[in-house]
Each structure stands twice: as C-alpha cells, then as structure tokens.
Write a protein that holds these residues in place. Sequence first.
Motif, PDB file in Angstrom:
ATOM      1  N   ILE A 146       7.274 -26.603   2.525  1.00 40.21           N
ATOM      2  CA  ILE A 146       8.639 -27.120   2.431  1.00 40.21           C
ATOM      3  C   ILE A 146       8.877 -27.516   0.984  1.00 40.21           C
ATOM      4  O   ILE A 146       8.266 -28.442   0.479  1.00 40.21           O
ATOM      5  N   GLY A 147       9.759 -26.786   0.344  1.00 38.46           N
ATOM      6  CA  GLY A 147      10.077 -27.014  -1.058  1.00 38.46           C
ATOM      7  C   GLY A 147       9.503 -25.919  -1.924  1.00 38.46           C
ATOM      8  O   GLY A 147       8.419 -25.391  -1.648  1.00 38.46           O
ATOM      9  N   TYR A 148      10.242 -25.554  -2.959  1.00 41.88           N
ATOM     10  CA  TYR A 148       9.770 -24.498  -3.853  1.00 41.88           C
ATOM     11  C   TYR A 148      10.043 -24.885  -5.304  1.00 41.88           C
ATOM     12  O   TYR A 148      10.672 -24.172  -6.068  1.00 41.88           O
ATOM     13  N   GLY A 149       9.542 -26.049  -5.667  1.00 45.89           N
ATOM     14  CA  GLY A 149       9.665 -26.528  -7.041  1.00 45.89           C
ATOM     15  C   GLY A 149       8.340 -26.446  -7.766  1.00 45.89           C
ATOM     16  O   GLY A 149       7.425 -25.706  -7.371  1.00 45.89           O
ATOM     17  N   PHE A 150       8.225 -27.232  -8.824  1.00 47.33           N
ATOM     18  CA  PHE A 150       7.050 -27.225  -9.689  1.00 47.33           C
ATOM     19  C   PHE A 150       5.759 -27.460  -8.907  1.00 47.33           C
ATOM     20  O   PHE A 150       4.789 -26.720  -9.057  1.00 47.33           O
ATOM     21  N   THR A 185       6.238 -30.454  -0.210  1.00 42.93           N
ATOM     22  CA  THR A 185       6.179 -30.501  -1.679  1.00 42.93           C
ATOM     23  C   THR A 185       7.492 -30.975  -2.280  1.00 42.93           C
ATOM     24  O   THR A 185       7.764 -30.719  -3.450  1.00 42.93           O
ATOM     25  N   THR A 186       8.287 -31.653  -1.496  1.00 47.71           N
ATOM     26  CA  THR A 186       9.605 -32.098  -1.941  1.00 47.71           C
ATOM     27  C   THR A 186       9.501 -33.435  -2.673  1.00 47.71           C
ATOM     28  O   THR A 186       8.423 -33.989  -2.838  1.00 47.71           O
ATOM     29  N   ALA A 187      10.646 -33.990  -3.027  1.00 45.42           N
ATOM     30  CA  ALA A 187      10.695 -35.297  -3.697  1.00 45.42           C
ATOM     31  C   ALA A 187      10.116 -36.376  -2.780  1.00 45.42           C
ATOM     32  O   ALA A 187      10.248 -36.296  -1.554  1.00 45.42           O
TER      33      ALA A 187
END
Length: 115
Positions: free
Chosen positions: A19-23, A83-85
């Motif tokens: 869950i999430g596709y950031g750094f 992997t989110t905020a």
Amino acid sequence: HISPRNPLIMARTWNVGVIGYGFSAKIFHIPFITAVPDFKLYAIVQRNPQPGNDAEKDHPGIKAYRSADDLVKDPDVDVVVVTTAPDSHYDLTKLSLQAGKHGMINHKSFAETGY
C-alpha cells in the motif's frame, strides 16, 4: 508452537501487496520483497499514477489497485506492507488485519509518531 523457520510455513510463496508507491516502497520495501524467494510482489496500491511514476508500468504483471480496500479484499493477497505516511499506518494496518492478512509496517514510523 509454530516457528518462522518451520519448513511447512516457509515452503510456500507469499503474495505481497504494497500500500503506497512512494520513496519508502520503491527504495526499501519492494527491493526486499523481490529479493526474497518466498515472497512475490503481487499487487500495489497507487492512488494516482503519473507518467514516470506508475507502479503498473514499473512492475509489469502485478495487480494495480487504487484503494487499500480493494487490495485487502483480494483473496490471493497474503501479506500487506504499509508504506504510506505515518498518520495512516494505524487505519491501514487495522484494515489489513481485519481482512485476515499478515502485515508489515515500518517500525521507525511507529516510534516517531508515538503509536
């Protein structure tokens, strides 16, 4: 007692949904997932893909979801990596566990947020 080293447990491939596709996902979590033979990068939640930042194009063959709700409803997802905020970790982890998924979350973020 079931140990993580139990060959009956480790003798399977675990479908992992991120869950999430950031750094954090790109640099830390996804490379680890793809390096472990018992894990398969199965799905990624990315709300707003952009040109040059598109999980589905970067990882052909994965399932792409736009919401965490859709990912946890997928019966083929075994493990969910959040992997989110940090402020979303509790709700997303709770959602995943209530759906019967195994989960992994960034430990440092818990310490930083006081969870």
